[in-house]
Design an enzyme around this catalytic site. Structure first.
Site, PDB file in Angstrom:
ATOM      1  N   HIS A 122      14.300  28.481  32.261  1.00 32.60           N
ATOM      2  CA  HIS A 122      15.367  28.055  33.181  1.00 32.60           C
ATOM      3  C   HIS A 122      16.653  27.984  32.360  1.00 32.60           C
ATOM      4  O   HIS A 122      16.603  27.701  31.155  1.00 32.60           O
ATOM      5  CB  HIS A 122      14.985  26.672  33.708  1.00 32.60           C
ATOM      6  CG  HIS A 122      15.873  26.121  34.776  1.00 32.60           C
ATOM      7  ND1 HIS A 122      17.101  25.567  34.517  1.00 32.60           N
ATOM      8  CD2 HIS A 122      15.697  26.022  36.125  1.00 32.60           C
ATOM      9  CE1 HIS A 122      17.639  25.140  35.656  1.00 32.60           C
ATOM     10  NE2 HIS A 122      16.804  25.409  36.647  1.00 32.60           N
ATOM     11  N   ASP A 199       9.667  21.949  28.218  1.00 30.88           N
ATOM     12  CA  ASP A 199      10.405  21.672  29.443  1.00 30.88           C
ATOM     13  C   ASP A 199       9.359  21.503  30.534  1.00 30.88           C
ATOM     14  O   ASP A 199       8.758  22.472  30.991  1.00 30.88           O
ATOM     15  CB  ASP A 199      11.357  22.850  29.726  1.00 30.88           C
ATOM     16  CG  ASP A 199      12.020  22.745  31.096  1.00 30.88           C
ATOM     17  OD1 ASP A 199      11.634  21.855  31.878  1.00 30.88           O
ATOM     18  OD2 ASP A 199      12.909  23.567  31.368  1.00 30.88           O
ATOM     19  N   GLN A 202       8.659  21.638  35.826  1.00 30.31           N
ATOM     20  CA  GLN A 202       7.777  22.154  36.880  1.00 30.31           C
ATOM     21  C   GLN A 202       6.331  21.700  36.702  1.00 30.31           C
ATOM     22  O   GLN A 202       5.576  21.683  37.669  1.00 30.31           O
ATOM     23  CB  GLN A 202       7.825  23.681  36.914  1.00 30.31           C
ATOM     24  CG  GLN A 202       9.159  24.234  37.333  1.00 30.31           C
ATOM     25  CD  GLN A 202       9.529  23.886  38.766  1.00 30.31           C
ATOM     26  OE1 GLN A 202       8.686  23.820  39.648  1.00 30.31           O
ATOM     27  NE2 GLN A 202      10.813  23.644  38.999  1.00 30.31           N
ATOM     28  N   LYS A 225      11.710  15.967  40.876  1.00 28.90           N
ATOM     29  CA  LYS A 225      10.713  17.037  41.053  1.00 28.90           C
ATOM     30  C   LYS A 225       9.289  16.484  41.068  1.00 28.90           C
ATOM     31  O   LYS A 225       8.325  17.230  41.151  1.00 28.90           O
ATOM     32  CB  LYS A 225      10.848  18.073  39.943  1.00 28.90           C
ATOM     33  CG  LYS A 225      12.127  18.908  40.075  1.00 28.90           C
ATOM     34  CD  LYS A 225      12.178  19.962  39.009  1.00 28.90           C
ATOM     35  CE  LYS A 225      13.565  20.552  38.852  1.00 28.90           C
ATOM     36  NZ  LYS A 225      13.902  21.534  39.875  1.00 28.90           N
ATOM     37  N   CYS A 363      17.834  30.209  38.719  1.00 28.52           N
ATOM     38  CA  CYS A 363      18.386  29.759  37.424  1.00 28.52           C
ATOM     39  C   CYS A 363      17.591  30.359  36.271  1.00 28.52           C
ATOM     40  O   CYS A 363      17.328  29.681  35.266  1.00 28.52           O
ATOM     41  CB  CYS A 363      18.386  28.235  37.308  1.00 28.52           C
ATOM     42  SG  CYS A 363      19.399  27.428  38.525  1.00 28.52           S
TER      43      CYS A 363
HETATM   44  N1  PLP Z   1      13.748  23.388  33.778  1.00 29.21           N
HETATM   45  C1  PLP Z   1      13.016  23.897  34.775  1.00 29.21           C
HETATM   46  C2  PLP Z   1      11.780  24.685  34.439  1.00 29.21           C
HETATM   47  C3  PLP Z   1      13.392  23.677  36.101  1.00 29.21           C
HETATM   48  O1  PLP Z   1      12.646  24.172  37.086  1.00 29.21           O
HETATM   49  C4  PLP Z   1      14.546  22.924  36.361  1.00 29.21           C
HETATM   50  C5  PLP Z   1      15.024  22.741  37.748  1.00 29.21           C
HETATM   51  O2  PLP Z   1      14.780  23.558  38.606  1.00 29.21           O
HETATM   52  C6  PLP Z   1      15.265  22.393  35.292  1.00 29.21           C
HETATM   53  C7  PLP Z   1      14.837  22.655  34.018  1.00 29.21           C
HETATM   54  C8  PLP Z   1      16.478  21.559  35.498  1.00 29.21           C
HETATM   55  O3  PLP Z   1      16.151  20.371  36.166  1.00 29.21           O
HETATM   56  P1  PLP Z   1      17.281  19.377  36.633  1.00 29.21           P
HETATM   57  O4  PLP Z   1      18.262  20.199  37.430  1.00 29.21           O
HETATM   58  O5  PLP Z   1      16.563  18.370  37.471  1.00 29.21           O
HETATM   59  O6  PLP Z   1      17.911  18.791  35.428  1.00 29.21           O
END
Ligand code: PLP
Length: 405
Positions: A122, A199, A202, A225, A363
């Site tokens: 992401h 990270d 998900q 999430k 993203c």
């Molecule tokens: N990393 C992953 C794999 C994500 O799916 C997301 C959000 O879709 C993020 C990071 C960023 O999360 P946040 O926007 O809640 O900070």
């Protein structure tokens, strides 16, 4: 087995009609809906207990402080961390990764060092490292993926080298659902003394996350999430690293003493929590996590796997539909395209049928580029979704094919 109809009653949003059709919510990868427990916790807290955390000696403040720190313990147990000092509340995954990139970067990254990420990250796990690399004259290296959407393990071996100072890897891909073999990868990285950030944005909503068993050095996730509120997230870090890292932001709560000559910092975890904390969200997050635990994370994983299999088999029967991300190890997220139809058009027509999906690059522009596409349609399913809803989605896709034929 889960009583999904009973569970759905606990999520007020799900009961509504959209364009006179019952809402089908398949955008859980972007954000999950909130159970009553979370909504009521927030409302009751503001109505009855609101007060500043960690600051005052009065009744309300000490109650809120107690609940905030109890919420930290819930998170600690949920991810199987060893100590509450290792659980830092942030605003979300993005904030957690930026904290780490700045603070770890200040302490440990020097010119020509390498930071290793993967092609399926992401943007939140790319850009902070890119900024750090620019600041420090370091290099960003990338583990490629294969056509199934899995990490190239053969390349990983070579990319983990003496210059690598950190491996920052997604536990699960948000765009195509691949679950990475993170335990094995962490062992490989640790064999070369390389720390690992996962990270977990998900992964956290789809099954058991055990940072102790994984032995990761850092783990980041967002509350929204995992059925919790917005504006709250977590950075887990092993104490041995957090102790050596400088504060990210300065301000109230993160200090021990301040004079114009010098400041000494608070102990962990407050060293990394500058300013008035988002205590309502932290407390409501704990309610969300308790709710997930009460349903049972193993049962959730089994049910979601069943949904994924059902959806995949139905999708495979739709002519002209191509699924992106075919790893056998996947969460219940399906990314796809219909031949000759723009993903945005698919998303717009599905919306009119009451079905919420995400269309675009998720993203993850570099990942889309590696597939040679600009984007996909993503249906991300979770435990309150049903096979009947998947049927509605498939009927919708057939209609769209006819419309665009
Ligand atoms: N990393 C992953 C794999 C994500 O799916 C997301 C959000 O879709 C993020 C990071 C960023 O999360 P946040 O926007 O809640 O900070």
């Amino acid at each position: 087995m889960l009583d999904v109809q009973l569970i759905r009653k606990n999520f007020p949003v799900l009961g509504q009609m959209v364009y006179k059709k019952p809402l089908v919510y398949f955008d859980n990868g972007a954000t999950t809906q909130k159970p009553k427990q979370v909504i009521e916790t927030l409302t009751n807290l503001y109505a009855e207990q609101n007060s500043s955390v960690h600051r005052a000696v009065h009744y309300l403040s000490s109650q809120i402080t107690e609940r905030y720190e109890a919420a930290r313990m819930v998170v600690k147990d949920f991810i199987h961390a060893e100590k509450m000092q290792e659980v830092i509340f942030t605003a979300g995954t993005t904030a957690s990764i930026n904290l780490l990139a700045f603070s770890f970067g200040e302490a440990f990254i020097n010119p020509d060092d390498e930071i290793l990420i993967s092609e399926m990250e992401h943007h939140s796990n790319i850009v902070p490292w890119q900024l750090l690399a620019k600041r420090k004259g370091a290099k960003l290296k990338v583990i490629p993926i294969n056509e199934m959407g899995e990490l190239r393990m053969d390349k990983l071996e070579k990319l983990l080298n003496g210059k690598t100072k950190l491996l920052a890897l997604t536990h699960v891909s948000n765009a195509i659902g691949t679950i990475n073999p993170v335990k094995e990868i962490i062992q490989k990285a640790h064999a070369k003394n390389i720390p690992v950030l996962l990270d977990g944005a998900q992964a956290i909503q789809h099954g058991n996350v055990d940072v102790h068993d994984l032995d990761c050095d850092f783990y980041a996730f967002s509350g929204h999430k995992v059925y919790g509120p917005n504006g709250i997230g977590v950075l887990y870090g092993k104490e041995k690293w957090l102790e050596k890292m400088p504060p990210y932001q300065g301000g109230g709560d993160m200090i021990s003493s301040v004079s114009f000559e010098n400041t000494t910092f608070a102990d962990l975890p407050l060293k990394f929590e500058a300013g008035t904390a988002n205590y309502p969200a932290a407390i409501a997050l704990a309610e969300g996590l308790n709710y997930v635990s009460s349903i049972g994370r193993s049962d959730i994983a089994v049910y979601e796997k069943k949904l994924l299999t059902y959806a995949t088999e139905k999708f495979e029967r739709i002519d002209g539909l191509k699924i992106y991300g075919n790893s056998p190890d996947k969460i219940s997220t399906i990314s796809f395209l219909l031949e000759g139809i723009h993903p945005q058009d698919i998303g717009l027509v599905l919306d009119k049928l009451g079905i919420a999906v995400r269309s675009g690059n998720h993203c993850a522009q570099p990942l889309m580029k590696s597939f040679g596409i600009e984007g996909t349609v993503r249906a991300s399913l979770c435990f309150y979704n049903t096979e009947e809803e998947i049927d509605l989605l498939c009927e919708g896709l057939e209609k769209i094919k006819q419309m665009f034929a």
